[in-house]
Design an enzyme around this catalytic site. Structure first.
Site, mmCIF file in Angstrom:
data_model
loop_
_atom_site.group_PDB
_atom_site.id
_atom_site.type_symbol
_atom_site.label_atom_id
_atom_site.label_comp_id
_atom_site.label_asym_id
_atom_site.label_seq_id
_atom_site.Cartn_x
_atom_site.Cartn_y
_atom_site.Cartn_z
ATOM 1 N N ASN A 50 -25.057 -83.722 -85.395
ATOM 2 C CA ASN A 50 -24.369 -83.549 -86.678
ATOM 3 C C ASN A 50 -25.325 -83.722 -87.859
ATOM 4 O OD1 ASN A 50 -21.813 -83.419 -85.288
ATOM 5 N ND2 ASN A 50 -21.967 -85.633 -85.050
ATOM 6 N N HIS A 136 -9.252 -86.666 -85.385
ATOM 7 C CA HIS A 136 -10.222 -87.464 -84.627
ATOM 8 C C HIS A 136 -9.578 -88.714 -84.009
ATOM 9 C CE1 HIS A 136 -13.882 -90.089 -84.313
ATOM 10 N NE2 HIS A 136 -14.447 -88.928 -84.003
ATOM 11 N N GLU A 179 -8.171 -83.867 -91.515
ATOM 12 C CA GLU A 179 -9.613 -83.701 -91.699
ATOM 13 C C GLU A 179 -9.811 -82.435 -92.534
ATOM 14 O OE1 GLU A 179 -11.821 -83.731 -87.976
ATOM 15 O OE2 GLU A 179 -10.414 -85.176 -87.137
ATOM 16 N N SER A 183 -13.619 -81.381 -86.330
ATOM 17 C CA SER A 183 -14.890 -81.606 -85.655
ATOM 18 C C SER A 183 -15.091 -80.735 -84.420
ATOM 19 C CB SER A 183 -15.037 -83.083 -85.290
ATOM 20 O OG SER A 183 -13.942 -83.507 -84.527
ATOM 21 N N ASP A 208 -10.189 -86.913 -94.254
ATOM 22 C CA ASP A 208 -11.421 -87.314 -93.576
ATOM 23 C C ASP A 208 -12.429 -86.181 -93.734
ATOM 24 O OD1 ASP A 208 -13.436 -87.629 -91.616
ATOM 25 O OD2 ASP A 208 -12.104 -88.730 -90.263
ATOM 26 N N HIS A 211 -17.257 -84.154 -91.595
ATOM 27 C CA HIS A 211 -18.121 -82.994 -91.364
ATOM 28 C C HIS A 211 -18.287 -82.122 -92.607
ATOM 29 C CE1 HIS A 211 -18.493 -83.678 -87.046
ATOM 30 N NE2 HIS A 211 -17.255 -84.137 -87.148
ATOM 31 N N LYS A 242 -23.489 -88.286 -90.439
ATOM 32 C CA LYS A 242 -23.570 -86.870 -90.087
ATOM 33 C C LYS A 242 -24.502 -86.161 -91.063
ATOM 34 C CE LYS A 242 -19.702 -87.307 -87.154
ATOM 35 N NZ LYS A 242 -18.331 -87.768 -87.096
HETATM 36 C C1 LIG Z 1 -17.572 -88.763 -86.404
HETATM 37 C C2 LIG Z 1 -16.221 -88.885 -86.989
HETATM 38 C C3 LIG Z 1 -15.679 -90.134 -87.298
HETATM 39 C C4 LIG Z 1 -16.356 -91.407 -86.921
HETATM 40 O O1 LIG Z 1 -17.466 -91.679 -87.691
HETATM 41 P P1 LIG Z 1 -18.635 -92.619 -87.115
HETATM 42 O O2 LIG Z 1 -19.388 -93.023 -88.314
HETATM 43 O O3 LIG Z 1 -19.394 -91.824 -86.132
HETATM 44 O O4 LIG Z 1 -17.936 -93.796 -86.461
HETATM 45 C C5 LIG Z 1 -14.447 -90.164 -87.927
HETATM 46 N N1 LIG Z 1 -13.771 -89.029 -88.213
HETATM 47 C C6 LIG Z 1 -14.262 -87.816 -87.902
HETATM 48 C C7 LIG Z 1 -13.469 -86.602 -88.231
HETATM 49 C C8 LIG Z 1 -15.491 -87.702 -87.264
HETATM 50 O O5 LIG Z 1 -15.961 -86.502 -86.920
#
Ligand SMILES: *Cc1c(COP(=O)(O)O)cnc(C)c1O
Length: 388
Positions: A50, A136, A179, A183, A208, A211, A242
């Site tokens: 990522n 997620h 989101e 992801s 969220d 990404h 990421k």
């Molecule tokens: C990767 C991810 C997380 C978690 O984040 P980390 O910092 O890796 O714990 C939460 N939500 C989404 C949509 C993600 O892709």
């Protein structure tokens, strides 16, 4: 107990669903070298990372991280509410609030911790959380942990969401959580429709942007910035792990919301603050993405090269609007074999299968990063065309 454990392992192995770690050595410039097994011969191009903008290796990011490590030591020593509230955290929070266009921000240990801390703070028994089916695992776990009623709507289906809201909204607090870029499929949520619905049914909206931050928006502020709905999103969450190339996570919100979460989010209250070196890397990365139009342009040019090459090699499908490119295979075994075959030919991409995605939709997930040369993108599409 031991019996239960070994029996469970046997069952997973038989079903082909046992997850395993694959140790490797990271080579700068987007490659990894597996340390054991038949594929360990040569380095593999990493289509599974990522690190979209390649900031893990950005000189400014490394420099600031090293500076803070030398100056402040290796660890934070305590939680923020104890003696761990090094002012560096506040500098990072001010910079991320500015990037996201919000009043305030709060840093968490990771994205997983942010989601399992924030959701139970915002909703509890008697409240309802409306959550996209493809959200997620950390969002799902946060919903569970909250004790609120969880209503899952069909992926990106605002009609289904509205139906549920009409029936199940109740009189308590209600929260919609989505989101902005998903992801696994790399698709985008219908943010403006969600804002209209959130207002109509008096809900809070949490987005969220794990990404999206750094990758979308003119200053890298994410999809909420690109769509011009920053003020309508109550909680913007995102990670530093990421596109920002560091580690940790944040939420950006109103001043009051942040004060509330400092008191109520247990994964914030009861956990050690991030190490100075990590905060240094994140601070530098925020600066880089703010002025990162050229990096984003470069990334999306590569995304275009890869998608075009897939089509030229006879691979159809909806590759979505983002840097995450799913190639739908369907069958679990076929997807796993395709990933293995690519690995033998120098490409590391992951087969994503149930329970991470719905049954019958196993896929290869390619994430395009600035590390990957155009030639490699073209060659990979060519290899895949021959395999499928
Ligand atoms: C990767 C991810 C997380 C978690 O984040 P980390 O910092 O890796 O714990 C939460 N939500 C989404 C949509 C993600 O892709």
């Amino acid at each position: 107990m031991d019996d239960y454990v070994s029996q469970w392992l046997e069952e997973q192995k038989a079903a082909g669903t046992l997850r395993k770690l694959v140790p490797h050595e990271r080579i700068r410039g987007g490659r990894i070298k597996l340390v054991s097994g038949a594929e360990a011969a040569g380095p593999l191009w990493d289509f599974s990372s990522n690190d979209y903008l390649a900031l893990t290796e950005h000189p400014e990011v490394i420099k600031k991280s090293r500076e803070f490590l030398e100056q402040y030591g290796a660890g934070a020593g305590a939680a923020r509410l104890m003696s761990g509230d090094n002012n560096l955290n506040h500098l990072l929070e001010e910079s991320i609030a500015k990037l996201k266009g919000k009043e305030s921000a709060l840093v968490f240990g990771s994205g997983y911790m942010a989601n399992i801390g924030v959701l139970p703070a915002l909703a509890g028994r008697g409240d309802v959380i409306f959550t996209d089916r493809l959200n997620h695992a950390s969002i799902y776990d946060g919903c569970k942990l909250s004790g609120a009623q969880m209503q899952r709507f069909q992926h990106n289906d605002v009609n289904h969401l509205e139906e549920l809201l009409r029936d199940k909204r109740g009189k308590g607090r209600a929260l919609i959580v989505v989101e902005s870029i998903y992801s696994m499929d790399g698709d985008r949520c219908p943010l403006r429709d969600l804002v209209a619905i959130k207002n109509k049914y008096s809900c809070q909206l949490m987005v969220d942007e794990a990404h999206a931050t750094g990758v979308f928006g003119s200053n890298g502020g994410g999809v909420i910035q690109e769509e011009g709905v920053v003020d309508q999103v109550d909680i913007a969450m995102g990670t530093f792990g990421k596109a920002l190339g560091s580690y940790g996570a944040y939420i950006a919100a109103s001043h009051d919301m942040v004060q509330f979460l400092i008191n109520k989010a247990r994964s914030f209250v009861y956990s050690t603050a991030l190490p100075p070196a990590v905060i240094g890397a994140s601070l530098a990365a925020v600066k880089v993405v703010e002025k990162g139009e050229a990096l984003r342009r470069e990334l999306f040019a590569k995304v275009g090269v890869f998608k075009d090459a897939l089509r030229e090699n006879g691979i159809g499908g909806d590759f979505g609007p983002s840097q995450i490119v799913p190639v739908l295979i369907g069958d679990v075994a076929k997807a796993v074999n395709a990933a293995l075959s690519l690995r033998r030919q120098g490409v590391f991409a992951t087969a994503v299968r149930p329970p991470t995605v719905p049954k019958g939709t196993s896929r290869l997930r390619f994430s395009v990063t600035r590390h990957l040369p155009d030639e490699v993108l073209k060659e990979t599409a060519h290899l895949l065309g021959r395999i499928l």
